[in-house]
Scaffold this active site. Structure first.
Site, PDB file in Angstrom:
ATOM      1  N   GLY A 479      48.903 -20.183  16.944  1.00  0.00           N
ATOM      2  CA  GLY A 479      49.489 -21.159  17.853  1.00  0.00           C
ATOM      3  C   GLY A 479      50.999 -21.029  17.842  1.00  0.00           C
ATOM      4  O   GLY A 479      51.719 -21.837  18.419  1.00  0.00           O
ATOM      5  N   GLU A 674      58.818 -21.585   8.856  1.00  0.00           N
ATOM      6  CA  GLU A 674      58.747 -22.604   7.813  1.00  0.00           C
ATOM      7  C   GLU A 674      60.048 -23.343   7.538  1.00  0.00           C
ATOM      8  O   GLU A 674      60.030 -24.425   6.959  1.00  0.00           O
ATOM      9  CB  GLU A 674      58.208 -21.962   6.522  1.00  0.00           C
ATOM     10  CG  GLU A 674      56.733 -21.654   6.675  1.00  0.00           C
ATOM     11  CD  GLU A 674      56.192 -20.660   5.663  1.00  0.00           C
ATOM     12  OE1 GLU A 674      55.554 -21.093   4.715  1.00  0.00           O
ATOM     13  OE2 GLU A 674      56.416 -19.444   5.830  1.00  0.00           O
TER      14      GLU A 674
HETATM   15 MO1  MOS Z   1      52.208 -19.988   5.382  1.00  0.00          MO
HETATM   16  S1  MOS Z   1      52.188 -21.492   3.957  1.00  0.00           S
HETATM   17  O1  MOS Z   1      53.445 -19.013   4.775  1.00  0.00           O
HETATM   18  O2  MOS Z   1      50.738 -19.197   5.113  1.00  0.00           O
END
Ligand code: MOS
Length: 707
Positions: A479, A674
């Protein structure tokens, strides 16, 4: 333009809508459970009622007598596995490691029959005393050999204790974060189909057909295939994983977990029939990993002017006993601020609970909550602006490994963010009020490392077919936009319009790729795609023959290892806290990032504000409550485990600075998946302090903690 001139770079950097968007909004993108298969059977799992001990007896006779039941899988009849991966070595003995562990499964003609039949299976246990309670001073606390990402467990420089005792200002506090569980909208789901003949006689010739085909929801078809094949004692080519669309993952679909083996073993009992299994929401809290609970002791020592002399970040956290998982909680502290004396450490408390795994920014998320709250507290003690404290302690090289940073623009992010946000309007502590609401501003820094999986080969293939360049790579789109941005990278490397490229991803039949994790997909897969495309052009020129093909492998840029490679950012939050109810409303969130070259501003913006929303969710809501009496997560539903929704933050904005990092990956890009989540809870907590004068040192910030 001559053939030898630079590629046009027309597509990278452009806003491109998702190529998979129309399929998704019309419901025609097949997710794993929706793949069309002939005559499927359905699985319902049997799970343990105890947290430790063993199964003493299973009586499946009543279930097997029920019309429509095809098989009952238990440790007694499960096909044998190779003990290559502890978490995947399921149903090979009666042993129970944690509550809700799989002890078997029912396969039936319909989901309803499977579920009812499962209730008829009688399982008796020999129970042993278990321990599912996190205590920081635990007698079995131990030092792991390394922490997640193969990072060092402990680091040490100078003399922290001496520096702290000589420091003019000392901060010494404990910060805590709870266990959290991943909850993608698409629960883990699989369809497994064994070729009957492959399991049949002693000798069978299957030609090209794989022995086992699995439609899976995974972050990486190649890695899943390799691990599954190794546990089954098969060659990788005998297993096929198909996973074109994934409805969220957040780390839980990175490495495969027990559910994949459960459906694989069950399907082996009914070879020739596809077996479908989608986890219930409750099962999502038991079988697919979690972020461990952490306890973080942070000490900062500074001079009166704010110069840091010592930084200590000592972490104690939980792990399940079946397989160790050590969150790298203090890792970000190693790169953030200058100080000659420093130490970080990680210790694990082993418990009779399930197996942990990476969850959105593992390590950086809990650790930067601790560090960035501590920095705010130190700024308060010093009477300094928290931005100025950070700027003053900006290191000119990596403070632990002494390498230069490839690029580091944290200060620029803080400055730019302060301007956009209107930081100069920050009230004094507990100063601003609007009726029952107390208003505050907060700031925190963000960072995310280059988690290059360069040791794992990643390949891409270009083929010229019917006037299109078909680019294949076993990448995964969670996604996130991989379908879309890989096409842009390919188009520029081929020097063609993006409409002339067709991507082919999400299958283990495609060239081997790393899994979508650690914010590495774009620069790693993109690296392989551009190498393949450039080599294709070099060989075939502008007018390739039909069927022309080229493969290329990702390489990290030359000299990459001479640099400390990280993305940086700054998070700003405005909150309103009700004096009456303790309710916290996040009014505004701003993230400013220096994360290398942005390949597609539309999908990048979604990644960044998505990360920020998850940070908000962790700040205000998310907490898995483990009941030590039983050892499982008791709030195992979305009614009880709260997740931030759109209404939780009315104004959320992500911005980025122009940056090109020549050492991070081939595109000058860094990972952005992230960083949005990192430090965000600290920005909110620091804003709560600014609003109320109350310091919250444990996530989540629920109203009871303010009353
Ligand atoms: Mo994501 S926690 O880097 O798979």
């Amino acid at each position: 333009m001559t053939p030898n001139s630079q590629p046009r770079q027309h597509s990278v950097g452009q806003d491109r809508v998702r190529v998979d968007g129309p399929l998704k909004v019309t419901g025609t993108a097949p997710y794993a459970y929706e793949q069309r298969v002939e005559n499927p059977a359905y699985l319902f799992a049997l799970t343990s009622d105890i947290a430790k001990g063993e199964v003493s007896r299973i009586d499946a006779s009543a279930a097997l007598a029920l019309p429509g039941v095809l098989a009952v899988l238990t440790h007694e009849n499960a096909p044998r596995l190779v003990p290559a991966v502890k978490e995947l070595y399921i149903l090979q003995s009666p042993k129970v490691w944690y509550r809700n562990q799989y002890v078997g499964a029912v396969v039936a003609e319909t989901p309803e029959i499977a579920r009812y039949a499962a209730s008829l299976v009688r399982v008796d246990y020999r129970e042993e005393a278990h321990d599912a309670e996190f205590r920081v001073e635990h007698p079995e606390k131990y030092r792991p050999a390394f922490v997640n990402g193969f990072m060092r467990t402990d680091t040490k420089k100078g003399d922290v204790e001496a520096a702290l005792s000589g420091a003019e200002v000392v901060l010494d506090e404990v910060y805590t974060t709870p266990q959290e569980n991943h909850n993608p909208m698409e629960a883990h789901s699989m369809i497994a189909l064994w070729d009957r003949e492959a399991l049949g006689g002693a000798f069978s010739l299957l030609g090209e057909r794989p022995h086992l085909t699995v439609y899976d929801s995974t972050q990486g078809a190649s890695v899943t295939r390799a691990l599954l094949a190794s546990v089954l004692g098969k060659l990788p080519g005998q297993v096929e994983i198909i996973s074109p669309y994934v409805g969220g993952a957040f780390g839980s679909k990175g490495y495969p977990h027990a559910p994949l083996l459960l459906v694989t073993l069950a399907a082996q009992l009914v070879a020739g029939r596809p077996v479908k299994y989608m986890l219930t929401r409750q099962e999502m809290f038991a079988h697919v990993g979690y972020r461990p609970e952490t306890h973080q002791h942070i000490r900062l020592g500074a001079g009166r002017d704010g110069t840091l002399r010592a930084i200590a970040h000592e972490v104690t956290e939980t792990t399940g006993k079946l397989r160790e998982y050590a969150e790298q909680t203090a890792s970000a502290t190693r790169v953030m601020y200058a100080a000659e004396n420093r130490l970080t450490s990680h210790r694990l408390v082993p418990l009779d609970i399930g197996v942990g795994t990476f969850m959105r920014a593992p390590g950086e998320f809990p650790g930067m909550f601790g560090l960035e709250t501590a920095m705010d507290e130190l700024a308060e003690k010093l009477g300094m602006d928290p931005i100025e404290l950070r700027v003053l302690n900006e290191p000119d090289q990596d403070p632990e490994d002494d390498k230069p940073f490839s690029t580091r623009n944290l200060v620029a992010c803080l400055r730019e963010g302060a301007n956009i946000f209107g930081w100069e309007n920050r009230p004094a502590v507990a100063e601003r009020q609007e009726g029952e609401w107390q208003i505050g501003y907060g700031v925190a820094a963000a960072t995310y490392p280059n988690q290059s999986q360069a040791a794992t080969p990643t390949w891409a293939r270009v083929r010229y077919e019917g006037g299109l360049y078909v680019v294949g790579i076993a990448a995964s789109d969670l996604g996130t936009g991989a379908w879309t941005i890989l096409g842009q990278i390919a188009a520029d490397a081929l020097d063609v319009d993006v409409e002339q490229v067709r991507m082919d991803i999400g299958s283990s039949d495609l060239p081997f790729a790393t899994l979508a994790g650690g914010s590495t997909g774009t620069f790693t897969w993109g690296g392989a795609v551009s190498v393949a495309c450039i080599q294709f052009r070099d060989k075939y020129g502008k007018h390739p023959p039909e069927g022309a093909e080229m493969r290329g492998r990702h390489q990290m840029p030359k000299d990459a290892n001479k640099f400390s490679r990280h993305a940086f950012g700054a998070h700003f939050a405005e909150v309103a806290v009700s004096r009456v109810t303790g309710e916290i409303r996040v009014r505004r969130l701003l993230g400013v990032y220096a994360a290398g070259r942005i390949i597609n501003p539309r999908t990048a913006n979604s990644q960044l504000i998505g990360g920020m929303t998850m940070g908000l969710s962790g700040a205000l809501h998310e907490e898995s409550v483990v009941d030590p009496r039983f050892g499982h997560v008791v709030n195992h539903s979305l009614a009880d485990y709260h997740i931030a929704a759109h209404a939780d933050v009315p104004d959320i904005q992500a911005r980025w600075l122009e940056e090109f990092d020549p050492y991070y990956g081939p595109q000058g890009a860094k990972g952005i998946g992230e960083i949005g989540v990192v430090g965000l809870p600290a920005a909110i907590g620091n804003a709560i302090y600014n609003a109320t004068g109350k310091r919250l040192r444990g996530l989540p910030f629920t109203p009871d903690k303010l009353l």
